[in-house]
Design a protein around this motif. Structure first.
Motif, mmCIF file in Angstrom:
data_model
loop_
_atom_site.group_PDB
_atom_site.id
_atom_site.type_symbol
_atom_site.label_atom_id
_atom_site.label_comp_id
_atom_site.label_asym_id
_atom_site.label_seq_id
_atom_site.Cartn_x
_atom_site.Cartn_y
_atom_site.Cartn_z
ATOM 1 N N ARG A 120 -6.221 -13.080 -8.916
ATOM 2 C CA ARG A 120 -7.285 -12.622 -10.151
ATOM 3 C C ARG A 120 -7.377 -14.263 -10.553
ATOM 4 O O ARG A 120 -8.808 -14.711 -10.302
ATOM 5 N N VAL A 121 -6.618 -14.497 -11.852
ATOM 6 C CA VAL A 121 -6.870 -15.890 -12.040
ATOM 7 C C VAL A 121 -7.822 -16.902 -11.422
ATOM 8 O O VAL A 121 -8.560 -17.798 -11.559
ATOM 9 N N GLU A 122 -6.635 -17.428 -10.436
ATOM 10 C CA GLU A 122 -7.402 -18.737 -9.372
ATOM 11 C C GLU A 122 -9.104 -17.918 -8.926
ATOM 12 O O GLU A 122 -9.617 -19.240 -8.604
ATOM 13 N N SER A 123 -9.215 -16.979 -8.638
ATOM 14 C CA SER A 123 -10.009 -16.345 -7.258
ATOM 15 C C SER A 123 -11.436 -17.206 -8.867
ATOM 16 O O SER A 123 -12.713 -17.326 -8.485
ATOM 17 N N SER A 152 -10.325 -21.929 -34.447
ATOM 18 C CA SER A 152 -10.157 -23.134 -33.357
ATOM 19 C C SER A 152 -10.471 -23.366 -32.825
ATOM 20 O O SER A 152 -9.830 -24.950 -32.261
ATOM 21 N N MET A 153 -11.999 -22.991 -32.032
ATOM 22 C CA MET A 153 -11.896 -23.301 -30.487
ATOM 23 C C MET A 153 -13.797 -23.230 -30.756
ATOM 24 O O MET A 153 -14.182 -21.763 -31.388
ATOM 25 N N ASP A 154 -14.221 -23.611 -30.155
ATOM 26 C CA ASP A 154 -15.352 -23.301 -29.021
ATOM 27 C C ASP A 154 -15.714 -22.616 -28.478
ATOM 28 O O ASP A 154 -17.753 -22.141 -27.948
ATOM 29 N N ALA A 155 -14.902 -21.534 -28.133
ATOM 30 C CA ALA A 155 -14.525 -20.436 -27.632
ATOM 31 C C ALA A 155 -13.928 -19.673 -27.691
ATOM 32 O O ALA A 155 -13.043 -19.729 -28.574
ATOM 33 N N VAL A 156 -14.242 -18.049 -26.419
ATOM 34 C CA VAL A 156 -12.823 -17.156 -26.524
ATOM 35 C C VAL A 156 -12.097 -17.691 -26.121
ATOM 36 O O VAL A 156 -12.282 -17.735 -24.948
ATOM 37 N N GLY A 157 -10.777 -17.434 -26.707
ATOM 38 C CA GLY A 157 -9.514 -18.009 -26.076
ATOM 39 C C GLY A 157 -8.790 -16.293 -25.895
ATOM 40 O O GLY A 157 -8.259 -15.804 -26.714
ATOM 41 N N TYR A 158 -8.441 -16.861 -24.166
ATOM 42 C CA TYR A 158 -7.813 -15.833 -23.467
ATOM 43 C C TYR A 158 -6.556 -16.216 -22.934
ATOM 44 O O TYR A 158 -6.338 -17.326 -22.270
ATOM 45 N N ALA A 159 -4.562 -16.264 -23.712
ATOM 46 C CA ALA A 159 -4.110 -17.064 -22.769
ATOM 47 C C ALA A 159 -3.211 -15.895 -22.933
ATOM 48 O O ALA A 159 -2.978 -14.843 -23.282
ATOM 49 N N PHE A 171 -5.936 -8.115 -16.321
ATOM 50 C CA PHE A 171 -6.122 -9.541 -15.528
ATOM 51 C C PHE A 171 -5.505 -10.314 -16.633
ATOM 52 O O PHE A 171 -4.921 -11.597 -16.430
ATOM 53 N N LEU A 172 -5.305 -9.835 -17.874
ATOM 54 C CA LEU A 172 -5.174 -10.190 -19.350
ATOM 55 C C LEU A 172 -3.649 -10.282 -19.840
ATOM 56 O O LEU A 172 -2.607 -10.871 -20.235
ATOM 57 N N GLU A 228 -12.441 -19.232 -22.771
ATOM 58 C CA GLU A 228 -11.550 -20.926 -22.132
ATOM 59 C C GLU A 228 -10.409 -19.721 -22.063
ATOM 60 O O GLU A 228 -9.960 -19.114 -22.186
ATOM 61 N N PHE A 229 -9.361 -19.642 -20.070
ATOM 62 C CA PHE A 229 -8.501 -18.986 -20.375
ATOM 63 C C PHE A 229 -7.594 -19.701 -20.229
ATOM 64 O O PHE A 229 -7.087 -21.161 -19.690
ATOM 65 N N ARG A 230 -6.073 -19.540 -20.987
ATOM 66 C CA ARG A 230 -5.238 -20.497 -20.685
ATOM 67 C C ARG A 230 -4.181 -19.871 -20.103
ATOM 68 O O ARG A 230 -3.233 -19.017 -20.795
ATOM 69 N N THR A 231 -3.191 -20.124 -18.837
ATOM 70 C CA THR A 231 -2.759 -19.547 -17.663
ATOM 71 C C THR A 231 -1.009 -20.788 -17.818
ATOM 72 O O THR A 231 -0.889 -21.433 -18.597
ATOM 73 N N GLU A 232 -0.572 -20.335 -17.096
ATOM 74 C CA GLU A 232 0.784 -20.613 -16.677
ATOM 75 C C GLU A 232 0.559 -21.569 -15.534
ATOM 76 O O GLU A 232 1.624 -23.057 -15.513
ATOM 77 N N ASP A 233 -0.432 -21.449 -15.002
ATOM 78 C CA ASP A 233 -0.971 -22.233 -13.950
ATOM 79 C C ASP A 233 -1.826 -23.352 -14.856
ATOM 80 O O ASP A 233 -2.809 -23.961 -13.002
ATOM 81 N N GLY A 234 -1.844 -23.467 -15.525
ATOM 82 C CA GLY A 234 -2.937 -24.466 -16.247
ATOM 83 C C GLY A 234 -4.049 -23.475 -16.846
ATOM 84 O O GLY A 234 -4.512 -22.438 -16.845
ATOM 85 N N SER A 235 -5.144 -24.597 -17.061
ATOM 86 C CA SER A 235 -6.168 -23.962 -18.337
ATOM 87 C C SER A 235 -7.817 -23.843 -17.765
ATOM 88 O O SER A 235 -8.558 -25.327 -17.057
#
Length: 402
Positions: free
Chosen positions: A381-384, A206-213, A360-361, A87-94
């Motif tokens: 890159r995040v959007e792609s 806290s998540m069922d995913a690897v979380g990258y924020a 990327f991170l 799961e990717f949490r970014t300034e442009d949405g997740s």
């Protein structure tokens, strides 16, 4: 279980002396011992430390196959958990990425490295393998000759020597194997200019995913380890001591960067370990220098942004074991001649992906025009990755693969 521990103060012999009892050294020791090759593992730490030092916890599908193939996967098959979602949490949405259903459709197995090392060590000792704990290798001498000599010092400071046909350096980038490399050996090094505060918390995931924020305040990561332990990462100012931030600030930074106001609270728990990690990469070329061969972190150190270190170590150990067995049991040295090139092909691909993940991170530092340019590229890159199936397949194949 009978533990055969050796602490030489005179010249001892073995066909292969293995430096280091990490994933590379213990996998190699198990494979050589099972094939009847006389080998010994030399480890500077005591057994308790070897079995409890916490490191990575994500095993690639190929790593599991290697361990399965050699009867070394019983523990991870019982206690490891499959995992295939980021799961990717970014300034442009997740967004979430089910990488286990993309690319080659392979998942990770979550299994703490200290548990894997304990399994490998127990199997090796139960089979009668030789190991010397609290025995620090000092140097590998005459590596270009027919029988290199490994000089050691035990816990009481007593010197000793091991004579071998081959020495396998699996003792990390600061170990005796690297110190013994001949002049002119190529070392490729990159400091990525990013540091993390690595945390182990007594808290369920806290998540069922690897979380990258990705956040303007810096990167944060969430990785499950067990049902009761979670690994967190926080981007951290270079040079700051690990204990500089109180737990209240750590929790506040995690909540901010993981955007808990949008996604719900984190399980924090008591912090039981803190480590500052400077993200660096390096590679040694070649990996063979006469009778001295390198594997694991002694061969290469990928930055820990993509969970490649332990997985490369197991792959390299299998390739090295096959080559040594061919030479020692069958007199065929061709596999040893190819060992370095075979490993380096995997190493450079892993290094490439780890470098991509770091870019990327992490947002570039500074307010100048070049930083704005690179930040815009990162967000592209995040959007792609969010929208392109081709990009997602590429990510999945490289994220799990080695």
């Amino acid at each position: 279980m009978t533990e055969r521990q050796t602490s030489p103060t005179v010249l001892e012999t073995a066909d292969v002396v293995i430096l280091g009892a990490g994933p590379a050294g213990l996998t190699l020791g198990n494979l050589l011992h099972a094939a009847g090759v006389d080998c010994v593992v030399l480890e500077r730490a005591d057994r308790t430390h070897v079995q409890t030092r916490a490191r990575a916890g994500f095993l690639a599908a190929n790593t599991v196959r290697v361990l399965d193939r050699h009867g070394l996967a019983e523990g991870l098959r019982r206690h490891g958990r499959p995992h295939g979602v980021c799961e990717f949490r970014t300034e442009d949405g997740s967004f979430r990425l089910d990488y286990g259903a993309l690319g080659r459709r392979e998942q990770h197995t979550v299994y703490p490295q200290q548990d894997l090392v304990t399994d490998l060590l127990t199997h090796y000792l139960d089979a009668g393998g030789r190991i010397a704990f609290e025995t620090e290798a000092q140097s590998v001498q005459e590596a270009a000759g027919p029988r290199p000599t490994v000089t050691v010092r035990d816990a009481e400071g007593r010197p000793g020597r091991w004579s071998a046909r081959y020495a396998a350096g699996c003792d990390g980038r600061h170990g005796a194997a690297r110190r013994s490399l001949p002049a002119g050996t190529r070392r490729y090094h990159r400091d990525h200019g990013v540091s993390w505060l690595g945390l182990l918390a007594e808290a369920p995931p806290s998540m069922d995913a690897v979380g990258y924020a990705m956040h303007p305040a810096g990167f944060a990561g969430h990785m499950a380890r067990t049902a009761d332990i979670t690994r967190y990462y926080l981007q951290y100012e270079r040079g700051t001591p690990a204990d500089a931030w109180p737990e209240e600030r750590i929790r506040a930074e995690l909540d901010l960067r993981m955007r808990t106001a949008e996604h719900g609270p984190l399980h924090h728990g008591r912090i039981v370990q803190r480590t500052v990690i400077d993200l660096e990469s390096d590679v040694i070329e070649p990996l063979r220098h006469g009778s001295l061969l390198l594997a694991g972190d002694a061969a290469s150190l990928p930055a820990p942004a993509a969970a490649k270190g332990a997985n490369l170590a197991v792959l390299e150990a299998e390739l090295l074991a096959e080559a040594l067995i061919e030479d020692l049991a069958h007199g065929d040295s061709r596999a040893l001649d190819r060992y370095s090139a075979r490993c380096l092909a995997h190493i450079w691909r892993a290094q490439d992906f780890a470098h991509w993940m770091i870019q990327f991170l992490h947002s570039p530092a500074g307010p100048d025009g070049e930083s704005f340019f690179h930040e815009s590229m990162r967000r592209s890159r995040v959007e792609s990755l969010r929208t392109s199936r081709t990009h997602q397949d590429w990510f999945a194949e490289n994220y799990v693969g080695i």
